[in-house]
Design a protein around this motif. Structure first.
Motif, PDB file in Angstrom:
ATOM      1  N   VAL A  42      50.555 -10.754  29.117  1.00 11.98           N
ATOM      2  CA  VAL A  42      49.991  -9.663  30.253  1.00 11.98           C
ATOM      3  C   VAL A  42      51.593  -9.030  30.572  1.00 11.98           C
ATOM      4  O   VAL A  42      52.292  -8.424  30.560  1.00 11.98           O
ATOM      5  CB  VAL A  42      50.573 -10.632  31.786  1.00 11.98           C
ATOM      6  CG1 VAL A  42      49.875  -9.841  33.183  1.00 11.98           C
ATOM      7  CG2 VAL A  42      49.499 -11.475  31.687  1.00 11.98           C
ATOM      8  N   SER A  68      41.754 -11.398  22.222  1.00 13.36           N
ATOM      9  CA  SER A  68      41.432 -12.398  22.669  1.00 13.36           C
ATOM     10  C   SER A  68      42.556 -13.554  21.831  1.00 13.36           C
ATOM     11  O   SER A  68      43.463 -13.104  21.407  1.00 13.36           O
ATOM     12  CB  SER A  68      40.175 -13.242  21.176  1.00 13.36           C
ATOM     13  OG  SER A  68      40.324 -13.367  20.051  1.00 13.36           O
ATOM     14  N   PRO A  69      42.874 -14.939  22.588  1.00 16.95           N
ATOM     15  CA  PRO A  69      43.792 -15.905  22.013  1.00 16.95           C
ATOM     16  C   PRO A  69      43.554 -15.237  20.033  1.00 16.95           C
ATOM     17  O   PRO A  69      45.126 -15.516  19.993  1.00 16.95           O
ATOM     18  CB  PRO A  69      43.359 -17.121  22.471  1.00 16.95           C
ATOM     19  CG  PRO A  69      42.386 -16.398  23.828  1.00 16.95           C
ATOM     20  CD  PRO A  69      41.975 -15.487  23.146  1.00 16.95           C
ATOM     21  N   GLU A  79      47.290  -8.696  26.343  1.00 14.56           N
ATOM     22  CA  GLU A  79      46.189  -8.519  26.087  1.00 14.56           C
ATOM     23  C   GLU A  79      45.296  -8.007  26.652  1.00 14.56           C
ATOM     24  O   GLU A  79      45.516  -7.108  27.350  1.00 14.56           O
ATOM     25  CB  GLU A  79      46.088 -10.433  25.539  1.00 14.56           C
ATOM     26  CG  GLU A  79      46.726 -11.185  27.237  1.00 14.56           C
ATOM     27  CD  GLU A  79      45.573 -10.998  27.979  1.00 14.56           C
ATOM     28  OE1 GLU A  79      44.335 -10.815  28.231  1.00 14.56           O
ATOM     29  OE2 GLU A  79      46.092 -11.940  28.675  1.00 14.56           O
ATOM     30  N   TYR A  81      41.470  -9.497  28.089  1.00 15.72           N
ATOM     31  CA  TYR A  81      40.739 -10.696  27.819  1.00 15.72           C
ATOM     32  C   TYR A  81      40.681 -11.925  28.824  1.00 15.72           C
ATOM     33  O   TYR A  81      39.253 -12.059  29.196  1.00 15.72           O
ATOM     34  CB  TYR A  81      40.907 -11.795  26.432  1.00 15.72           C
ATOM     35  CG  TYR A  81      42.145 -12.542  26.100  1.00 15.72           C
ATOM     36  CD1 TYR A  81      42.464 -14.099  27.128  1.00 15.72           C
ATOM     37  CD2 TYR A  81      42.849 -11.318  25.112  1.00 15.72           C
ATOM     38  CE1 TYR A  81      43.441 -14.388  25.967  1.00 15.72           C
ATOM     39  CE2 TYR A  81      43.861 -12.388  25.063  1.00 15.72           C
ATOM     40  CZ  TYR A  81      44.177 -13.722  25.247  1.00 15.72           C
ATOM     41  OH  TYR A  81      45.463 -14.553  24.953  1.00 15.72           O
ATOM     42  N   SER A  82      42.243 -12.107  29.501  1.00 14.49           N
ATOM     43  CA  SER A  82      42.300 -12.480  31.006  1.00 14.49           C
ATOM     44  C   SER A  82      42.709 -11.746  31.692  1.00 14.49           C
ATOM     45  O   SER A  82      42.712 -10.041  31.426  1.00 14.49           O
ATOM     46  CB  SER A  82      43.239 -13.586  30.850  1.00 14.49           C
ATOM     47  OG  SER A  82      44.506 -11.970  31.128  1.00 14.49           O
ATOM     48  N   ASP A  83      42.041 -12.893  33.191  1.00 18.21           N
ATOM     49  CA  ASP A  83      41.440 -11.761  34.402  1.00 18.21           C
ATOM     50  C   ASP A  83      42.798 -10.990  34.954  1.00 18.21           C
ATOM     51  O   ASP A  83      43.506 -10.069  35.387  1.00 18.21           O
ATOM     52  CB  ASP A  83      41.074 -12.590  35.324  1.00 18.21           C
ATOM     53  CG  ASP A  83      39.541 -12.894  35.048  1.00 18.21           C
ATOM     54  OD1 ASP A  83      38.866 -12.411  34.633  1.00 18.21           O
ATOM     55  OD2 ASP A  83      39.412 -14.161  35.938  1.00 18.21           O
ATOM     56  N   ALA A  84      43.405 -11.481  34.787  1.00 23.81           N
ATOM     57  CA  ALA A  84      45.477 -10.975  34.548  1.00 23.81           C
ATOM     58  C   ALA A  84      46.019  -9.724  33.989  1.00 23.81           C
ATOM     59  O   ALA A  84      46.539  -8.805  35.052  1.00 23.81           O
ATOM     60  CB  ALA A  84      46.851 -12.433  34.704  1.00 23.81           C
ATOM     61  N   ASP A 165      34.200 -10.967  21.282  1.00 23.63           N
ATOM     62  CA  ASP A 165      35.071 -10.528  21.842  1.00 23.63           C
ATOM     63  C   ASP A 165      35.582  -9.707  21.941  1.00 23.63           C
ATOM     64  O   ASP A 165      36.784  -8.794  22.451  1.00 23.63           O
ATOM     65  CB  ASP A 165      36.315 -11.199  20.777  1.00 23.63           C
ATOM     66  CG  ASP A 165      36.305 -13.040  20.593  1.00 23.63           C
ATOM     67  OD1 ASP A 165      35.803 -13.377  21.896  1.00 23.63           O
ATOM     68  OD2 ASP A 165      36.776 -13.848  20.250  1.00 23.63           O
ATOM     69  N   LYS A 168      33.485  -7.919  25.261  1.00 19.63           N
ATOM     70  CA  LYS A 168      34.335  -8.667  26.329  1.00 19.63           C
ATOM     71  C   LYS A 168      35.526  -7.298  26.401  1.00 19.63           C
ATOM     72  O   LYS A 168      36.008  -7.364  27.524  1.00 19.63           O
ATOM     73  CB  LYS A 168      34.899  -9.579  26.248  1.00 19.63           C
ATOM     74  CG  LYS A 168      35.456 -10.328  27.400  1.00 19.63           C
ATOM     75  CD  LYS A 168      35.996 -11.887  27.320  1.00 19.63           C
ATOM     76  CE  LYS A 168      36.914 -12.316  28.804  1.00 19.63           C
ATOM     77  NZ  LYS A 168      37.026 -13.853  28.209  1.00 19.63           N
ATOM     78  N   ASN A 172      36.423  -5.112  29.448  1.00 16.23           N
ATOM     79  CA  ASN A 172      37.886  -5.543  30.336  1.00 16.23           C
ATOM     80  C   ASN A 172      38.468  -4.093  30.587  1.00 16.23           C
ATOM     81  O   ASN A 172      39.241  -3.582  31.546  1.00 16.23           O
ATOM     82  CB  ASN A 172      38.085  -6.495  29.851  1.00 16.23           C
ATOM     83  CG  ASN A 172      37.672  -7.768  30.097  1.00 16.23           C
ATOM     84  OD1 ASN A 172      36.730  -7.859  30.831  1.00 16.23           O
ATOM     85  ND2 ASN A 172      38.136  -9.124  29.871  1.00 16.23           N
TER      86      ASN A 172
END
Length: 395
Positions: A42, A68-69, A79, A81-84, A165, A168, A172
């Protein structure tokens, strides 16, 4: 006799319209992995400080940012891909915009350059074919090194899921406030691996030796991403001459001419070409040059890799490039455009590689601007950053 005054940038300081973005100059912050995210990838407040300090550049391109992971292959790299991560990136982009800058997010999948240690399930890195990087070692999350593993050859279903991916990640990025995205298809990472015969041994529609098939994955990614966000906010990066990550395809000249020509139809923001040789050269023929790409790609063109002030001036003045990306000189000189414009000496990168990828502020946000150095009555150390040894490890 007095010392010769340092040169001043002129062509690099002219304005440029990058499709619908007005850039105050032709200097681009090259994407450089710096490892200042959290262990969970993050972005951190320190990253906002770093990019904001460089907002005077015409365009900033972030370090490689995992889509992506499965894409992860570097400790503490960020990254998207996550909301955080999206929430944290909003702080970065807001700070850059408040300082008057423009910033693109580089979308990164490390492909076979990754390692199973980066994934909780122990899954292998992926690639077009089960061909490992032959030399060197991968840096693991715990700080140790290990030999590169033989990657998992992607199925068609996995390829198509990865296209999703990228979409997204791109949406994002725009939600996080970025001005656009750069699709990283260079330096031996996943998309580049499909383009080159050294790593692509497939016999299906994504390989089989033809340029059309080798380009298919990248074409699907670009098609899908430009279907989700405006094409004029999407760039692509190539490294036709590069050997990094054990790359090099014998037909590189015909291949990259074809790939660039195909991308021209999309109306992209730019094509970012690592034409310089300071990052390593595969020596499979005469190196490709920017005029070769100018002949087949009509959109904005960024040159990159080992450029000095003088070389960048010459490339822009000649019309070979519209923009020039700078890496290592910008690490130690957050105000690099000001120093180039005013003919000021540069800070030396005193920490060097020892501080490029560490996880604290030292060597990241600790270099002074020329104004700060003058206020502190310190004399900047001259480092004109000339020649191959001065090129950044731009990942």
């Amino acid at each position: 006799m007095g010392s010769v005054a340092p040169p001043k940038a002129e062509a690099l300081m002219t304005k440029f319209k990058l499709r619908d973005l007005d850039l105050p100059n032709r200097m681009v912050l090259a994407p450089m992995t710096r490892g200042r995210g959290t262990a969970a990838h993050v972005p951190t407040p320190m990253m906002a400080d770093y990019y904001t300090a460089r907002a005077a550049g015409g365009l900033l391109i972030t370090e490689g940012t995992f889509i992506s992971p499965a894409a992860i292959g570097w400790a503490n790299a960020p990254e998207i891909y996550s909301d955080a991560a999206v929430a944290a990136w909003k702080d970065v982009t807001a700070a850059v915009h408040a300082a008057g800058g423009r910033i693109f997010c580089q979308l990164w999948h490390t492909g076979r350059a990754s390692h199973s240690a980066f994934r909780g399930d122990g899954s292998l890195g992926v690639a077009p074919s089960a061909v490992a990087i032959r030399d060197g070692s991968v840096h693991l999350p715990d700080g140790t090194k290990a030999p590169y593993e033989v990657p998992h050859a992607m199925s068609v279903a996995e390829i198509q899921a990865t296209v999703g991916d990228y979409v997204k990640a791109a949406t994002n990025a725009m939600a996080a406030g970025f001005d656009g995205v750069e699709i990283h298809s260079a330096n031996g990472y996943l998309l580049d691996e499909f383009l080159q015969t050294h790593t692509n041994k497939r016999t299906d529609e994504y390989g089989a030796g033809s340029l059309e098939n080798r380009f298919r994955f990248l074409k699907e990614v670009v098609t899908a991403v430009t279907g989700a966000i405006p094409a004029h906010r999407v760039g692509v990066r190539f490294s036709p001459n590069g050997v990094f990550n054990d790359m090099g395809t014998p037909d590189f000249r015909a291949a990259y001419t074809y790939f660039a020509g195909q991308l021209d139809a999309f109306g992209l923001a730019y094509l970012h070409v690592m034409d310089g040789l300071a990052f390593g050269f595969h020596k499979l023929g005469e190196p490709m040059t920017l005029p070769e790409f100018r002949a087949v790609f009509s959109g904005p063109l960024i040159g990159n890799c080992g450029y000095t002030l003088e070389a960048g001036e010459a490339a822009v003045a000649a019309g070979d490039a519209d923009l020039i990306a700078y890496g290592r000189p910008w690490i130690a000189n957050p105000d690099l455009p000001t120093r180039f414009a005013d003919g000021l000496p540069l800070n030396a990168d005193e920490g060097g590689m020892a501080t490029w990828y560490t996880h604290d502020a030292e060597g990241y946000t600790t270099y002074p601007t020329a104004a700060e150095a003058a206020a502190a009555k310190t004399e900047p150390t001259v480092d004109r950053a000339e020649g191959p040894a001065a090129a950044a490890k731009v990942l």
